[in-house]
Design a protein around this motif. Structure first.
Motif, PDB file in Angstrom:
ATOM      1  N   ARG A  27       0.833  -1.213   0.000  1.00 49.11           N
ATOM      2  CA  ARG A  27       0.000   0.000   0.000  1.00 49.11           C
ATOM      3  C   ARG A  27       0.860   1.253   0.000  1.00 49.11           C
ATOM      4  NH1 ARG A  27      -5.394  -0.925   3.658  1.00 49.11           N
ATOM      5  NH2 ARG A  27      -6.106  -2.746   2.515  1.00 49.11           N
ATOM      6  N   LEU A  28       1.916   1.245   0.801  1.00 48.64           N
ATOM      7  CA  LEU A  28       2.827   2.390   0.805  1.00 48.64           C
ATOM      8  C   LEU A  28       3.463   2.582  -0.573  1.00 48.64           C
ATOM      9  CD1 LEU A  28       4.770   2.164   4.178  1.00 48.64           C
ATOM     10  CD2 LEU A  28       3.347   4.050   3.384  1.00 48.64           C
ATOM     11  N   ASN A  29       3.873   1.484  -1.191  1.00 55.74           N
ATOM     12  CA  ASN A  29       4.493   1.570  -2.523  1.00 55.74           C
ATOM     13  C   ASN A  29       3.534   2.117  -3.572  1.00 55.74           C
ATOM     14  OD1 ASN A  29       7.052   0.733  -1.769  1.00 55.74           O
ATOM     15  ND2 ASN A  29       6.540  -1.420  -2.013  1.00 55.74           N
ATOM     16  N   ARG A  30       2.237   1.839  -3.438  1.00 50.89           N
ATOM     17  CA  ARG A  30       1.254   2.393  -4.378  1.00 50.89           C
ATOM     18  C   ARG A  30       1.000   3.878  -4.116  1.00 50.89           C
ATOM     19  NH1 ARG A  30      -1.340  -2.648  -3.486  1.00 50.89           N
ATOM     20  NH2 ARG A  30      -2.772  -1.695  -2.017  1.00 50.89           N
ATOM     21  N   LEU A  31       1.101   4.308  -2.868  1.00 48.68           N
ATOM     22  CA  LEU A  31       0.825   5.704  -2.528  1.00 48.68           C
ATOM     23  C   LEU A  31       1.997   6.641  -2.826  1.00 48.68           C
ATOM     24  CD1 LEU A  31      -1.052   5.297   0.849  1.00 48.68           C
ATOM     25  CD2 LEU A  31      -1.997   6.130  -1.299  1.00 48.68           C
ATOM     26  N   ARG A  32       3.207   6.116  -2.771  1.00 47.01           N
ATOM     27  CA  ARG A  32       4.391   6.977  -2.976  1.00 47.01           C
ATOM     28  C   ARG A  32       4.359   7.727  -4.302  1.00 47.01           C
ATOM     29  NH1 ARG A  32       7.605   2.532   0.099  1.00 47.01           N
ATOM     30  NH2 ARG A  32       7.761   3.561   2.117  1.00 47.01           N
ATOM     31  N   PRO A  33       4.081   7.091  -5.434  1.00 53.03           N
ATOM     32  CA  PRO A  33       4.035   7.852  -6.688  1.00 53.03           C
ATOM     33  C   PRO A  33       2.854   8.823  -6.754  1.00 53.03           C
ATOM     34  CG  PRO A  33       3.775   5.495  -7.127  1.00 53.03           C
ATOM     35  CD  PRO A  33       3.968   5.654  -5.658  1.00 53.03           C
ATOM     36  N   VAL A  34       1.766   8.493  -6.082  1.00 54.40           N
ATOM     37  CA  VAL A  34       0.596   9.378  -6.082  1.00 54.40           C
ATOM     38  C   VAL A  34       0.960  10.716  -5.446  1.00 54.40           C
ATOM     39  CG1 VAL A  34      -1.725   9.710  -5.117  1.00 54.40           C
ATOM     40  CG2 VAL A  34      -1.062   7.487  -6.048  1.00 54.40           C
ATOM     41  N   PHE A  35       1.710  10.665  -4.354  1.00 54.25           N
ATOM     42  CA  PHE A  35       2.096  11.886  -3.643  1.00 54.25           C
ATOM     43  C   PHE A  35       3.478  12.386  -4.034  1.00 54.25           C
ATOM     44  CE2 PHE A  35      -1.100   9.985  -0.857  1.00 54.25           C
ATOM     45  CZ  PHE A  35      -1.935  11.072  -0.676  1.00 54.25           C
ATOM     46  N   ALA A  36       4.173  11.635  -4.886  1.00 50.98           N
ATOM     47  CA  ALA A  36       5.545  11.978  -5.285  1.00 50.98           C
ATOM     48  C   ALA A  36       6.411  12.241  -4.059  1.00 50.98           C
ATOM     49  CB  ALA A  36       5.563  13.181  -6.228  1.00 50.98           C
ATOM     50  N   HIS A  45      15.317   1.689  13.920  1.00 53.11           N
ATOM     51  CA  HIS A  45      14.319   0.607  13.969  1.00 53.11           C
ATOM     52  C   HIS A  45      12.907   1.149  13.877  1.00 53.11           C
ATOM     53  CE1 HIS A  45      17.391  -2.311  14.847  1.00 53.11           C
ATOM     54  NE2 HIS A  45      17.862  -1.525  15.796  1.00 53.11           N
ATOM     55  N   SER A  46      12.757   2.299  13.236  1.00 48.57           N
ATOM     56  CA  SER A  46      11.428   2.887  13.117  1.00 48.57           C
ATOM     57  C   SER A  46      11.271   3.549  11.754  1.00 48.57           C
ATOM     58  CB  SER A  46      11.197   3.906  14.232  1.00 48.57           C
ATOM     59  OG  SER A  46      12.066   5.004  14.087  1.00 48.57           O
ATOM     60  N   ALA A  47      10.097   4.078  11.522  1.00 49.23           N
ATOM     61  CA  ALA A  47       9.815   4.818  10.292  1.00 49.23           C
ATOM     62  C   ALA A  47       9.254   6.171  10.702  1.00 49.23           C
ATOM     63  CB  ALA A  47       8.803   4.073   9.442  1.00 49.23           C
ATOM     64  N   VAL A  48       9.811   7.222  10.165  1.00 48.30           N
ATOM     65  CA  VAL A  48       9.329   8.557  10.486  1.00 48.30           C
ATOM     66  C   VAL A  48       8.687   9.177   9.260  1.00 48.30           C
ATOM     67  CG1 VAL A  48      10.982   8.976  12.352  1.00 48.30           C
ATOM     68  CG2 VAL A  48      11.593   9.597  10.035  1.00 48.30           C
ATOM     69  N   CYS A  49       7.737  10.034   9.502  1.00 52.24           N
ATOM     70  CA  CYS A  49       7.030  10.744   8.445  1.00 52.24           C
ATOM     71  C   CYS A  49       8.018  11.613   7.673  1.00 52.24           C
ATOM     72  CB  CYS A  49       6.007  11.646   9.102  1.00 52.24           C
ATOM     73  SG  CYS A  49       4.377  11.455   8.511  1.00 52.24           S
ATOM     74  N   SER A  50       7.899  11.610   6.356  1.00 54.29           N
ATOM     75  CA  SER A  50       8.715  12.533   5.569  1.00 54.29           C
ATOM     76  C   SER A  50       8.224  13.951   5.835  1.00 54.29           C
ATOM     77  CB  SER A  50       8.598  12.213   4.080  1.00 54.29           C
ATOM     78  OG  SER A  50       7.317  12.541   3.606  1.00 54.29           O
ATOM     79  N   ILE A  51       9.012  14.936   5.497  1.00 54.54           N
ATOM     80  CA  ILE A  51       8.640  16.327   5.740  1.00 54.54           C
ATOM     81  C   ILE A  51       7.345  16.663   5.027  1.00 54.54           C
ATOM     82  CG2 ILE A  51       9.314  18.721   5.324  1.00 54.54           C
ATOM     83  CD1 ILE A  51      12.235  17.787   5.770  1.00 54.54           C
ATOM     84  N   ASN A  52       7.220  16.242   3.763  1.00 54.73           N
ATOM     85  CA  ASN A  52       5.993  16.523   3.015  1.00 54.73           C
ATOM     86  C   ASN A  52       4.778  15.813   3.592  1.00 54.73           C
ATOM     87  OD1 ASN A  52       7.322  18.225   1.230  1.00 54.73           O
ATOM     88  ND2 ASN A  52       7.796  16.565  -0.165  1.00 54.73           N
ATOM     89  N   ALA A  53       4.943  14.575   4.014  1.00 53.34           N
ATOM     90  CA  ALA A  53       3.824  13.803   4.564  1.00 53.34           C
ATOM     91  C   ALA A  53       3.361  14.392   5.887  1.00 53.34           C
ATOM     92  CB  ALA A  53       4.228  12.353   4.752  1.00 53.34           C
ATOM     93  N   SER A  54       4.253  14.957   6.659  1.00 50.87           N
ATOM     94  CA  SER A  54       3.857  15.519   7.940  1.00 50.87           C
ATOM     95  C   SER A  54       3.025  16.795   7.771  1.00 50.87           C
ATOM     96  CB  SER A  54       5.081  15.812   8.821  1.00 50.87           C
ATOM     97  OG  SER A  54       5.876  16.798   8.225  1.00 50.87           O
ATOM     98  N   HIS A  55       3.096  17.393   6.576  1.00 49.46           N
ATOM     99  CA  HIS A  55       2.304  18.611   6.316  1.00 49.46           C
ATOM    100  C   HIS A  55       0.985  18.329   5.630  1.00 49.46           C
ATOM    101  CE1 HIS A  55       6.363  20.533   6.726  1.00 49.46           C
ATOM    102  NE2 HIS A  55       5.606  21.174   7.602  1.00 49.46           N
ATOM    103  N   GLN A  56       0.691  17.066   5.332  1.00 48.41           N
ATOM    104  CA  GLN A  56      -0.563  16.702   4.639  1.00 48.41           C
ATOM    105  C   GLN A  56      -1.699  16.667   5.608  1.00 48.41           C
ATOM    106  OE1 GLN A  56      -0.924  16.289   1.336  1.00 48.41           O
ATOM    107  NE2 GLN A  56       1.236  16.645   0.982  1.00 48.41           N
TER     108      GLN A  56
END
Length: 56
Positions: A27-36, A45-56
């Motif tokens: 699901r993440l792989n399908r959403l990445r191109p949608v939001f570029a 050992h974690s995943a953090v929100c990208s700068i752009n994703a944190s502003h959505q």
């Protein structure tokens, strides 16, 4: 996505909605191109929100 934001770990987030890690990753792989945007960036050992994703 909400579970991933909360857990900051793909494996643990996948347990919450009972998706499984491969399904959540797909699901993440399908959403990445949608939001570029990578949406989540691995950090130790974690995943953090990208700068752009944190502003959505």
């Amino acid at each position: 996505m909400e579970a991933l934001l909360r857990e900051r770990n793909v494996t643990r987030a996948a347990l919450r909605p009972n998706l499984g890690r491969p399904a959540l990753s797909a699901r993440l792989n399908r959403l990445r191109p949608v939001f570029a945007d990578p949406l989540f960036v691995p950090l130790r050992h974690s995943a953090v929100c990208s700068i752009n994703a944190s502003h959505q």
